[in-house]
Design a protein around this motif. Structure first.
Motif, PDB file in Angstrom:
ATOM      1  N   SER A 107       0.833  -1.210   0.000  1.00  0.00           N
ATOM      2  CA  SER A 107       0.000   0.000   0.000  1.00  0.00           C
ATOM      3  C   SER A 107       0.867   1.259   0.000  1.00  0.00           C
ATOM      4  CB  SER A 107      -0.929   0.001   1.216  1.00  0.00           C
ATOM      5  OG  SER A 107      -1.796  -1.110   1.200  1.00  0.00           O
ATOM      6  N   ILE A 108       1.982   1.215   0.723  1.00  0.00           N
ATOM      7  CA  ILE A 108       2.916   2.359   0.717  1.00  0.00           C
ATOM      8  C   ILE A 108       3.494   2.550  -0.684  1.00  0.00           C
ATOM      9  CG2 ILE A 108       5.096   3.230   1.643  1.00  0.00           C
ATOM     10  CD1 ILE A 108       4.441   1.641   4.224  1.00  0.00           C
ATOM     11  N   TRP A 109       3.854   1.442  -1.328  1.00  0.00           N
ATOM     12  CA  TRP A 109       4.368   1.488  -2.696  1.00  0.00           C
ATOM     13  C   TRP A 109       3.342   2.117  -3.650  1.00  0.00           C
ATOM     14  CZ3 TRP A 109       7.731   0.965  -6.620  1.00  0.00           C
ATOM     15  CH2 TRP A 109       7.254   0.563  -7.856  1.00  0.00           C
ATOM     16  N   LYS A 110       2.089   1.725  -3.517  1.00  0.00           N
ATOM     17  CA  LYS A 110       1.039   2.267  -4.385  1.00  0.00           C
ATOM     18  C   LYS A 110       0.833   3.756  -4.129  1.00  0.00           C
ATOM     19  CE  LYS A 110      -1.540  -2.075  -4.821  1.00  0.00           C
ATOM     20  NZ  LYS A 110      -2.790  -2.792  -4.506  1.00  0.00           N
ATOM     21  N   ALA A 111       0.873   4.159  -2.856  1.00  0.00           N
ATOM     22  CA  ALA A 111       0.735   5.575  -2.537  1.00  0.00           C
ATOM     23  C   ALA A 111       1.926   6.371  -3.049  1.00  0.00           C
ATOM     24  CB  ALA A 111       0.579   5.755  -1.026  1.00  0.00           C
ATOM     25  N   ARG A 112       3.098   5.773  -2.969  1.00  0.00           N
ATOM     26  CA  ARG A 112       4.321   6.442  -3.453  1.00  0.00           C
ATOM     27  C   ARG A 112       4.275   6.664  -4.955  1.00  0.00           C
ATOM     28  NH1 ARG A 112       8.886   9.260  -1.672  1.00  0.00           N
ATOM     29  NH2 ARG A 112      10.723   8.727  -2.913  1.00  0.00           N
ATOM     30  N   GLN A 113       3.844   5.626  -5.694  1.00  0.00           N
ATOM     31  CA  GLN A 113       3.820   5.690  -7.150  1.00  0.00           C
ATOM     32  C   GLN A 113       2.497   6.225  -7.697  1.00  0.00           C
ATOM     33  OE1 GLN A 113       6.634   5.064  -8.720  1.00  0.00           O
ATOM     34  NE2 GLN A 113       7.629   4.405  -6.816  1.00  0.00           N
ATOM     35  N   ASN A 114       1.493   6.365  -6.811  1.00  0.00           N
ATOM     36  CA  ASN A 114       0.155   6.839  -7.215  1.00  0.00           C
ATOM     37  C   ASN A 114      -0.429   5.934  -8.296  1.00  0.00           C
ATOM     38  OD1 ASN A 114      -2.102   8.489  -7.086  1.00  0.00           O
ATOM     39  ND2 ASN A 114      -1.306   9.949  -8.588  1.00  0.00           N
ATOM     40  N   VAL A 115      -0.409   4.620  -8.039  1.00  0.00           N
ATOM     41  CA  VAL A 115      -0.898   3.631  -8.997  1.00  0.00           C
ATOM     42  C   VAL A 115      -1.796   2.641  -8.271  1.00  0.00           C
ATOM     43  CG1 VAL A 115       1.105   3.822 -10.507  1.00  0.00           C
ATOM     44  CG2 VAL A 115       1.129   2.142  -8.642  1.00  0.00           C
ATOM     45  N   GLY A 116      -2.496   1.821  -9.058  1.00  0.00           N
ATOM     46  CA  GLY A 116      -3.262   0.716  -8.513  1.00  0.00           C
ATOM     47  C   GLY A 116      -2.399  -0.529  -8.463  1.00  0.00           C
ATOM     48  N   ALA A 117      -3.009  -1.684  -8.702  1.00  0.00           N
ATOM     49  CA  ALA A 117      -2.249  -2.936  -8.722  1.00  0.00           C
ATOM     50  C   ALA A 117      -1.313  -2.959  -9.916  1.00  0.00           C
ATOM     51  CB  ALA A 117      -3.202  -4.126  -8.771  1.00  0.00           C
ATOM     52  N   THR A 118      -0.063  -3.358  -9.687  1.00  0.00           N
ATOM     53  CA  THR A 118       0.936  -3.432 -10.755  1.00  0.00           C
ATOM     54  C   THR A 118       1.645  -4.779 -10.686  1.00  0.00           C
ATOM     55  OG1 THR A 118       2.773  -2.528  -9.446  1.00  0.00           O
ATOM     56  CG2 THR A 118       1.312  -0.942 -10.538  1.00  0.00           C
ATOM     57  N   SER A 119       2.421  -5.057 -11.716  1.00  0.00           N
ATOM     58  CA  SER A 119       3.179  -6.322 -11.756  1.00  0.00           C
ATOM     59  C   SER A 119       4.298  -6.340 -10.724  1.00  0.00           C
ATOM     60  CB  SER A 119       3.769  -6.514 -13.156  1.00  0.00           C
ATOM     61  OG  SER A 119       4.617  -5.422 -13.493  1.00  0.00           O
ATOM     62  N   LYS A 120       4.661  -5.164 -10.182  1.00  0.00           N
ATOM     63  CA  LYS A 120       5.743  -5.102  -9.208  1.00  0.00           C
ATOM     64  C   LYS A 120       5.268  -5.341  -7.784  1.00  0.00           C
ATOM     65  CE  LYS A 120       8.727  -2.065 -11.939  1.00  0.00           C
ATOM     66  NZ  LYS A 120       9.481  -0.779 -11.983  1.00  0.00           N
ATOM     67  N   ASP A 121       3.955  -5.438  -7.599  1.00  0.00           N
ATOM     68  CA  ASP A 121       3.442  -5.671  -6.248  1.00  0.00           C
ATOM     69  C   ASP A 121       3.971  -6.983  -5.672  1.00  0.00           C
ATOM     70  OD1 ASP A 121       2.090  -3.360  -6.611  1.00  0.00           O
ATOM     71  OD2 ASP A 121       0.084  -4.236  -6.704  1.00  0.00           O
ATOM     72  N   ALA A 122       4.079  -7.997  -6.517  1.00  0.00           N
ATOM     73  CA  ALA A 122       4.591  -9.290  -6.060  1.00  0.00           C
ATOM     74  C   ALA A 122       6.044  -9.176  -5.606  1.00  0.00           C
ATOM     75  CB  ALA A 122       4.467 -10.334  -7.167  1.00  0.00           C
ATOM     76  N   LEU A 123       6.831  -8.326  -6.262  1.00  0.00           N
ATOM     77  CA  LEU A 123       8.221  -8.132  -5.861  1.00  0.00           C
ATOM     78  C   LEU A 123       8.304  -7.413  -4.524  1.00  0.00           C
ATOM     79  CD1 LEU A 123       9.816  -7.077  -9.286  1.00  0.00           C
ATOM     80  CD2 LEU A 123       9.957  -9.305  -8.144  1.00  0.00           C
ATOM     81  N   ILE A 124       7.433  -6.410  -4.333  1.00  0.00           N
ATOM     82  CA  ILE A 124       7.396  -5.707  -3.050  1.00  0.00           C
ATOM     83  C   ILE A 124       7.003  -6.679  -1.945  1.00  0.00           C
ATOM     84  CG2 ILE A 124       6.379  -3.790  -1.792  1.00  0.00           C
ATOM     85  CD1 ILE A 124       8.077  -2.905  -4.126  1.00  0.00           C
ATOM     86  N   ASN A 125       6.018  -7.499  -2.247  1.00  0.00           N
ATOM     87  CA  ASN A 125       5.566  -8.517  -1.290  1.00  0.00           C
ATOM     88  C   ASN A 125       6.702  -9.467  -0.918  1.00  0.00           C
ATOM     89  OD1 ASN A 125       3.423  -9.875   0.180  1.00  0.00           O
ATOM     90  ND2 ASN A 125       3.524 -11.459  -1.378  1.00  0.00           N
ATOM     91  N   ALA A 126       7.432  -9.936  -1.927  1.00  0.00           N
ATOM     92  CA  ALA A 126       8.519 -10.882  -1.692  1.00  0.00           C
ATOM     93  C   ALA A 126       9.687 -10.227  -0.962  1.00  0.00           C
ATOM     94  CB  ALA A 126       8.993 -11.469  -3.015  1.00  0.00           C
ATOM     95  N   SER A 127       9.928  -8.938  -1.212  1.00  0.00           N
ATOM     96  CA  SER A 127      11.048  -8.254  -0.559  1.00  0.00           C
ATOM     97  C   SER A 127      10.879  -8.229   0.958  1.00  0.00           C
ATOM     98  CB  SER A 127      11.168  -6.815  -1.084  1.00  0.00           C
ATOM     99  OG  SER A 127      10.111  -6.004  -0.599  1.00  0.00           O
ATOM    100  N   TYR A 128       9.639  -8.312   1.410  1.00  0.00           N
ATOM    101  CA  TYR A 128       9.391  -8.340   2.852  1.00  0.00           C
ATOM    102  C   TYR A 128       9.266  -9.764   3.372  1.00  0.00           C
ATOM    103  CZ  TYR A 128       7.372  -7.125   7.384  1.00  0.00           C
ATOM    104  OH  TYR A 128       7.154  -6.981   8.737  1.00  0.00           O
ATOM    105  N   LEU A 129       8.424 -10.558   2.731  1.00  0.00           N
ATOM    106  CA  LEU A 129       8.118 -11.885   3.248  1.00  0.00           C
ATOM    107  C   LEU A 129       9.265 -12.875   3.073  1.00  0.00           C
ATOM    108  CD1 LEU A 129       4.410 -12.263   2.112  1.00  0.00           C
ATOM    109  CD2 LEU A 129       5.261 -11.686   4.380  1.00  0.00           C
ATOM    110  N   LEU A 130      10.131 -12.651   2.088  1.00  0.00           N
ATOM    111  CA  LEU A 130      11.244 -13.564   1.850  1.00  0.00           C
ATOM    112  C   LEU A 130      12.566 -13.045   2.417  1.00  0.00           C
ATOM    113  CD1 LEU A 130      10.533 -14.808  -1.797  1.00  0.00           C
ATOM    114  CD2 LEU A 130       9.985 -15.912   0.378  1.00  0.00           C
ATOM    115  N   ASN A 131      12.520 -11.915   3.082  1.00  0.00           N
ATOM    116  CA  ASN A 131      13.721 -11.379   3.720  1.00  0.00           C
ATOM    117  C   ASN A 131      14.044 -12.226   4.953  1.00  0.00           C
ATOM    118  OD1 ASN A 131      15.666  -9.898   5.115  1.00  0.00           O
ATOM    119  ND2 ASN A 131      14.769  -7.935   4.588  1.00  0.00           N
ATOM    120  N   PRO A 132      15.196 -12.897   4.998  1.00  0.00           N
ATOM    121  CA  PRO A 132      15.494 -13.759   6.157  1.00  0.00           C
ATOM    122  C   PRO A 132      15.576 -12.988   7.464  1.00  0.00           C
ATOM    123  CG  PRO A 132      17.426 -13.517   4.731  1.00  0.00           C
ATOM    124  CD  PRO A 132      16.271 -12.935   3.987  1.00  0.00           C
ATOM    125  N   TYR A 133      15.954 -11.713   7.419  1.00  0.00           N
ATOM    126  CA  TYR A 133      15.976 -10.907   8.632  1.00  0.00           C
ATOM    127  C   TYR A 133      14.569 -10.703   9.197  1.00  0.00           C
ATOM    128  CZ  TYR A 133      20.853  -9.542   7.677  1.00  0.00           C
ATOM    129  OH  TYR A 133      22.209  -9.534   7.463  1.00  0.00           O
TER     130      TYR A 133
END
Length: 412
Positions: A107-133
């Motif tokens: 949601s922060i990404w969408k507010a930052r870019q002022n867009v709806g659903a994009t193909s990069k949402d999955a990458l943003i999702n993975a950057s958090y959920l797959l981060n071992p830290y």
């Protein structure tokens, strides 16, 4: 098939894959193995101490009287109601915290870019959920996972211009971790501006700063109400020195990935108050300079202060720098301006290998000592510092790079 449904399918597939992996880890019993890992939880975020405090509270005893329970009374009240009986169900609840945090980051990404659903949402999702830290503290059932989720939700609502939920969640964060007071000023600035990227066109803040006064008053009101609620829950104010006071006085010197514990283990007692003041003030001195320098982009200033917290706070876990590194995905415009990303990544890899190794040599095999582990945490601090400096450098350089590009175009 249109790009929007395709993006939603990718996001759903990524989320399902993460949920399946988390549930699998829960059934493998990794929570029991990792719950006492000093890299993943501290005395302020330990699940074991949370369970102990809840047990005492349910049986009419004051959990703060023993001097070991340091969780917020708000968490005490919450988990007295929903504390799961099995580790599997606990892992599912903690996974839901992570999924909520990932949703807030998107949601922060969408507010930052002022867009709806994009193909990069999955990458943003993975950057958090797959981060071992981020992933490992969740498996250890550290309450730092909940702190990250509350932080992302507060920033999300601020980016969307929703002041009340943002400041209310920030007030809850203050009760959970006093260090999060650092985020107040950039979030106030974000609420009176917009979350869009202005790094390429820096300009003085045009919004009226007086608009932050009622917002600050609302924050103080929420904090006071929660403080009164905490006092009612515990039947007194004894929770204050055990929670807020722990961040300022550092009573528990158990090893963690931070830089405070070893220094105050070795320092003479009569120097302790002075250096506690120095270390605490050191955290605060970054707030105003960063907010002034990036006044035209308060969301980026918030991101940088997350890096400061992840590097210098009193009781950090791996999830604190993990939140900072995952949030970098929201700012793709700075990627090409990062100065030493490979060096920073290698430093993190080096530290990620050294810390558990030296911790094992010291505490399990007895072939090392505290200096081994502290040396590895210093490497980790250098890695976090390098990432923070690189992000500041990139944020400042992007405007110069854009000016050079415009000059070349004009000359051609």
């Amino acid at each position: 098939m249109s790009s929007k449904p395709l993006a939603e399918i990718k996001l759903s597939a990524a989320s399902c894959a993460i949920i399946i992996s988390r549930v699998a880890c829960a059934f493998l019993g990794l929570s029991g193995v990792l719950k006492h890992d000093q890299l993943l939880s501290t005395s302020l975020s330990s699940y074991s101490q949370l369970k102990e405090g809840v047990f005492l509270f349910r049986n009419g005893l004051d959990p703060y009287s023993g001097g070991n329970f340091r969780h917020s009374p708000l968490l005490l009240a919450l988990f007295s109601v929903i504390l799961p009986e099995s580790r599997t169900s606990a892992s599912l609840i903690w996974t839901s915290f992570d999924l909520t945090g990932a949703w807030a980051l998107i949601s922060i990404w969408k507010a930052r870019q002022n867009v709806g659903a994009t193909s990069k949402d999955a990458l943003i999702n993975a950057s958090y959920l797959l981060n071992p830290y981020v992933f490992l503290p969740t498996l250890a059932l550290s309450s730092s996972t909940l702190q990250n989720t509350l932080t992302l939700l507060s920033i999300k609502f601020a980016a969307e211009g929703r002041a009340s939920p943002s400041l209310f969640l920030l007030s809850i964060l203050l009760h959970v971790d006093l260090s999060t007071i650092l985020l107040l000023l950039p979030i106030l600035l974000l609420l009176i501006t917009d979350p869009h990227s202005h790094l390429a066109s820096p300009h003085p803040l045009t919004a009226n700063l007086r608009r932050t006064i009622p917002l600050f008053g609302k924050y103080i009101l929420y904090t006071s109400i929660l403080a009164i609620a905490s006092t009612i829950i515990t039947g007194g104010v004894q929770w204050i020195p055990q929670t807020w006071g722990a961040t300022l006085t550092l009573p528990d010197l158990k090893p963690n990935p931070g830089m405070w514990w070893y220094f105050f283990t070795e320092i003479f007692d009569h120097f302790r108050p002075f250096f506690l003041m120095v270390f605490s003030v050191h955290l605060l001195i970054y707030v105003v300079p960063i907010c002034i320098k990036f006044q035209y982009d308060p969301l980026y200033a918030t991101f940088l202060l997350l890096g400061v917290l992840g590097t210098f706070k009193a009781y950090p876990t791996l999830s604190d720098p993990g939140l900072f590194l995952s949030t970098l995905a929201v700012f793709p415009e700075v990627f090409s301006y990062l100065r030493h990303p490979i060096v920073t990544a290698l430093l993190h890899l080096h530290a990620a290998l050294l810390m558990p190794l030296f911790n094992h040599l010291w505490l399990n095999t007895g072939t090392g000592n505290a200096n081994f582990f502290y040396a590895s945490t210093l490497v980790f601090a250098c890695a976090n510092g390098a990432a923070l400096i690189d992000a500041i450098w990139a944020g400042m350089r992007i405007a110069i790079g854009r000016e050079v590009q415009n000059y070349v175009v004009v000359q051609e």
